[in-house]
Design a protein around this motif. Sequence first.
Motif, PDB file in Angstrom:
ATOM      1  N   GLU A  71       5.131   8.061  -9.359  1.00  0.00           N
ATOM      2  CA  GLU A  71       4.326   6.844  -9.301  1.00  0.00           C
ATOM      3  C   GLU A  71       4.007   6.442  -7.864  1.00  0.00           C
ATOM      4  O   GLU A  71       2.943   5.893  -7.575  1.00  0.00           O
ATOM      5  CB  GLU A  71       5.074   5.706 -10.010  1.00  0.00           C
ATOM      6  CG  GLU A  71       4.259   4.439 -10.172  1.00  0.00           C
ATOM      7  CD  GLU A  71       3.033   4.628 -11.049  1.00  0.00           C
ATOM      8  OE1 GLU A  71       2.040   3.903 -10.840  1.00  0.00           O
ATOM      9  OE2 GLU A  71       3.077   5.504 -11.938  1.00  0.00           O
ATOM     10  N   LYS A  72       4.926   6.745  -6.947  1.00  0.00           N
ATOM     11  CA  LYS A  72       4.719   6.360  -5.549  1.00  0.00           C
ATOM     12  C   LYS A  72       3.608   7.172  -4.891  1.00  0.00           C
ATOM     13  O   LYS A  72       3.017   6.738  -3.905  1.00  0.00           O
ATOM     14  CB  LYS A  72       6.019   6.535  -4.761  1.00  0.00           C
ATOM     15  CG  LYS A  72       7.137   5.603  -5.205  1.00  0.00           C
ATOM     16  CD  LYS A  72       8.386   5.829  -4.371  1.00  0.00           C
ATOM     17  CE  LYS A  72       9.509   4.892  -4.814  1.00  0.00           C
ATOM     18  NZ  LYS A  72      10.743   5.125  -4.012  1.00  0.00           N
ATOM     19  N   MET A  73       3.354   8.372  -5.420  1.00  0.00           N
ATOM     20  CA  MET A  73       2.319   9.233  -4.832  1.00  0.00           C
ATOM     21  C   MET A  73       0.974   8.933  -5.493  1.00  0.00           C
ATOM     22  O   MET A  73       0.524   9.645  -6.384  1.00  0.00           O
ATOM     23  CB  MET A  73       2.679  10.706  -5.011  1.00  0.00           C
ATOM     24  CG  MET A  73       3.860  11.163  -4.192  1.00  0.00           C
ATOM     25  SD  MET A  73       4.228  12.912  -4.462  1.00  0.00           S
ATOM     26  CE  MET A  73       2.695  13.688  -3.957  1.00  0.00           C
ATOM     27  N   ARG A  74       0.334   7.879  -5.068  1.00  0.00           N
ATOM     28  CA  ARG A  74      -0.963   7.501  -5.618  1.00  0.00           C
ATOM     29  C   ARG A  74      -2.068   8.087  -4.750  1.00  0.00           C
ATOM     30  O   ARG A  74      -2.103   7.877  -3.538  1.00  0.00           O
ATOM     31  CB  ARG A  74      -1.090   5.981  -5.685  1.00  0.00           C
ATOM     32  CG  ARG A  74      -0.077   5.324  -6.607  1.00  0.00           C
ATOM     33  CD  ARG A  74      -0.462   3.895  -6.900  1.00  0.00           C
ATOM     34  NE  ARG A  74      -1.721   3.829  -7.625  1.00  0.00           N
ATOM     35  CZ  ARG A  74      -2.310   2.673  -7.947  1.00  0.00           C
ATOM     36  NH1 ARG A  74      -1.756   1.530  -7.596  1.00  0.00           N
ATOM     37  NH2 ARG A  74      -3.449   2.678  -8.602  1.00  0.00           N
ATOM     38  N   LEU A  75      -2.966   8.833  -5.369  1.00  0.00           N
ATOM     39  CA  LEU A  75      -4.057   9.454  -4.624  1.00  0.00           C
ATOM     40  C   LEU A  75      -5.117   8.422  -4.281  1.00  0.00           C
ATOM     41  O   LEU A  75      -5.431   7.542  -5.083  1.00  0.00           O
ATOM     42  CB  LEU A  75      -4.688  10.571  -5.447  1.00  0.00           C
ATOM     43  CG  LEU A  75      -3.796  11.772  -5.745  1.00  0.00           C
ATOM     44  CD1 LEU A  75      -4.567  12.799  -6.545  1.00  0.00           C
ATOM     45  CD2 LEU A  75      -3.277  12.389  -4.467  1.00  0.00           C
ATOM     46  N   CYS A  76      -5.658   8.577  -3.079  1.00  0.00           N
ATOM     47  CA  CYS A  76      -6.672   7.638  -2.612  1.00  0.00           C
ATOM     48  C   CYS A  76      -7.908   8.386  -2.144  1.00  0.00           C
ATOM     49  O   CYS A  76      -7.804   9.432  -1.496  1.00  0.00           O
ATOM     50  CB  CYS A  76      -6.132   6.781  -1.462  1.00  0.00           C
ATOM     51  SG  CYS A  76      -4.707   5.776  -1.906  1.00  0.00           S
ATOM     52  N   GLY A  77      -9.053   7.852  -2.472  1.00  0.00           N
ATOM     53  CA  GLY A  77     -10.314   8.313  -1.911  1.00  0.00           C
ATOM     54  C   GLY A  77     -10.528   9.802  -1.976  1.00  0.00           C
ATOM     55  O   GLY A  77     -10.475  10.424  -3.032  1.00  0.00           O
ATOM     56  N   LEU A  78     -10.767  10.390  -0.803  1.00  0.00           N
ATOM     57  CA  LEU A  78     -11.183  11.784  -0.725  1.00  0.00           C
ATOM     58  C   LEU A  78     -10.083  12.775  -1.094  1.00  0.00           C
ATOM     59  O   LEU A  78     -10.368  13.948  -1.324  1.00  0.00           O
ATOM     60  CB  LEU A  78     -11.698  12.086   0.687  1.00  0.00           C
ATOM     61  CG  LEU A  78     -12.894  11.237   1.125  1.00  0.00           C
ATOM     62  CD1 LEU A  78     -13.269  11.556   2.556  1.00  0.00           C
ATOM     63  CD2 LEU A  78     -14.078  11.488   0.209  1.00  0.00           C
ATOM     64  N   ASP A  79      -8.835  12.313  -1.131  1.00  0.00           N
ATOM     65  CA  ASP A  79      -7.754  13.218  -1.534  1.00  0.00           C
ATOM     66  C   ASP A  79      -7.925  13.692  -2.975  1.00  0.00           C
ATOM     67  O   ASP A  79      -7.360  14.708  -3.376  1.00  0.00           O
ATOM     68  CB  ASP A  79      -6.395  12.525  -1.395  1.00  0.00           C
ATOM     69  CG  ASP A  79      -5.994  12.365   0.063  1.00  0.00           C
ATOM     70  OD1 ASP A  79      -6.590  13.068   0.899  1.00  0.00           O
ATOM     71  OD2 ASP A  79      -5.111  11.550   0.359  1.00  0.00           O
ATOM     72  N   LEU A  80      -8.701  12.948  -3.740  1.00  0.00           N
ATOM     73  CA  LEU A  80      -8.933  13.347  -5.127  1.00  0.00           C
ATOM     74  C   LEU A  80      -9.616  14.703  -5.206  1.00  0.00           C
ATOM     75  O   LEU A  80      -9.415  15.459  -6.155  1.00  0.00           O
ATOM     76  CB  LEU A  80      -9.788  12.302  -5.844  1.00  0.00           C
ATOM     77  CG  LEU A  80      -9.213  10.883  -5.934  1.00  0.00           C
ATOM     78  CD1 LEU A  80     -10.174   9.986  -6.677  1.00  0.00           C
ATOM     79  CD2 LEU A  80      -7.868  10.893  -6.626  1.00  0.00           C
ATOM     80  N   LYS A  81     -10.447  15.014  -4.213  1.00  0.00           N
ATOM     81  CA  LYS A  81     -11.182  16.283  -4.236  1.00  0.00           C
ATOM     82  C   LYS A  81     -10.249  17.481  -4.150  1.00  0.00           C
ATOM     83  O   LYS A  81     -10.584  18.571  -4.601  1.00  0.00           O
ATOM     84  CB  LYS A  81     -12.195  16.323  -3.086  1.00  0.00           C
ATOM     85  CG  LYS A  81     -13.390  15.398  -3.280  1.00  0.00           C
ATOM     86  CD  LYS A  81     -14.400  15.595  -2.175  1.00  0.00           C
ATOM     87  CE  LYS A  81     -15.644  14.748  -2.429  1.00  0.00           C
ATOM     88  NZ  LYS A  81     -16.410  15.249  -3.583  1.00  0.00           N
ATOM     89  N   ILE A  82      -9.094  17.290  -3.542  1.00  0.00           N
ATOM     90  CA  ILE A  82      -8.152  18.397  -3.412  1.00  0.00           C
ATOM     91  C   ILE A  82      -7.559  18.754  -4.769  1.00  0.00           C
ATOM     92  O   ILE A  82      -7.361  19.926  -5.091  1.00  0.00           O
ATOM     93  CB  ILE A  82      -7.024  18.037  -2.417  1.00  0.00           C
ATOM     94  CG1 ILE A  82      -7.614  17.721  -1.046  1.00  0.00           C
ATOM     95  CG2 ILE A  82      -6.003  19.165  -2.324  1.00  0.00           C
ATOM     96  CD1 ILE A  82      -6.586  17.279  -0.028  1.00  0.00           C
TER      97      ILE A  82
END
Length: 403
Positions: A71-82
């Motif tokens: 839960e602590k590792m929430r993806l943000c913004g451009l990291d979603l593309k990875i």
Amino acid sequence: ENTSVFSGSVDGSLYLMKNHKEKLRMTMPMTLSFCYMALLWLREPMTLSDLLRFVVEGHIPYLNVFQHFPEKMRLCGLDLKIFCVESWPVYEEVHTKMLELAAFLDLPRFPDITDSCFLHPDMLCMKYLMEANLPDELHNWTCRVVRKICIGETDFLTLVPGNKSTRKVKYDVLAVAVIVVVLKLLFLLDDHYEWSLSDFAEERNKNNKEGGPYFEFKKWYKVIKCSLDMEQKKLDEERAKYLWRCDKPLFYSAGKKSKVLKRRQMVVNLQNQFGKLSGSLRPAEIPNPSSFQFSWSEENTDGSCFHGHSLKGVLQEKRGLLTAKNPDYWLCTLKLCNEQLCGHLAHYRELDFPQSYHFVLRLFSFLLRIQPSYIHDEVCAIEEKLFHKKLHNKPKHNTHIRK
């Protein structure tokens, strides 16, 4: 939810750079390359095709992998593309990236692949012969081919990162290609000879009940085709019904949240409608992973298992050695292409080859989840080594040679 479209890590921002020349960016396929490199270093009993199949079957987190993050590792913004993957991993890409990665890390020579390792051709040939429901006696012939062209040698099989002088081995593809060559040696696979042999074996099995049955290619073809068509249909349906988006979709910004949720609901509705129309539902539980996709047992009374069948109908004794009755052999190609220029060692079109040959390629391409052309390439490479002397002494227009 209030993250900006420009937020995220430095790695994420690199994915917007279209002209970025760095090939070894961290991607999900690259992660699989890492995994395969580790398996190869440890000489684990798993091929690359098995690894990728386990990914597709859901045993290894890959698609929508962020659902498994803490839960602590929430993806943000451009990291979603990875981490947003919308395609299945490709064998050739993962294998190539693994080689580049090993060279980039300047790794030393990998641990030796010896004849006792799972990845040795003799071991893998035994595995794929069992899965293809072929006679056990064929293993003696695959071993003979492996010894003849020295593809079972440790130096040939062991990976040396950065060494461009040696062709990098695809262990599973190599093994099934050896089996294909052996089938051509014994049965020719020209859409004629294998059927005449089958008729002879069928007649013999009817009139002689003593000893083990002779192997009937025609009967094997019917049994395998039925199972293969069924499994292929099941696989196609599973892929068509696969839900690419996760249950809790992510979005780059709060402004796009409503659009993403609407699309998600539309996908779910279509998924449910497709399930009702097809009359099949997605299984609730994923079955345990297995190295074998087909299971054949000699205890079956329907005669669908061919492991114990004899090859006496296609062999003859000559000077104390068993040889094939068939004296001929047709070559897939007379000259190999430049792999770096063409991308392949040979070109494959189904219409240019006998249907029996294509069926065998189709069977093994299904087991390995790769294109038949990849196996065809390896078959051509083996034939070049096996018939090198005779090949270069024959007229270039003649694709048939005497063994």
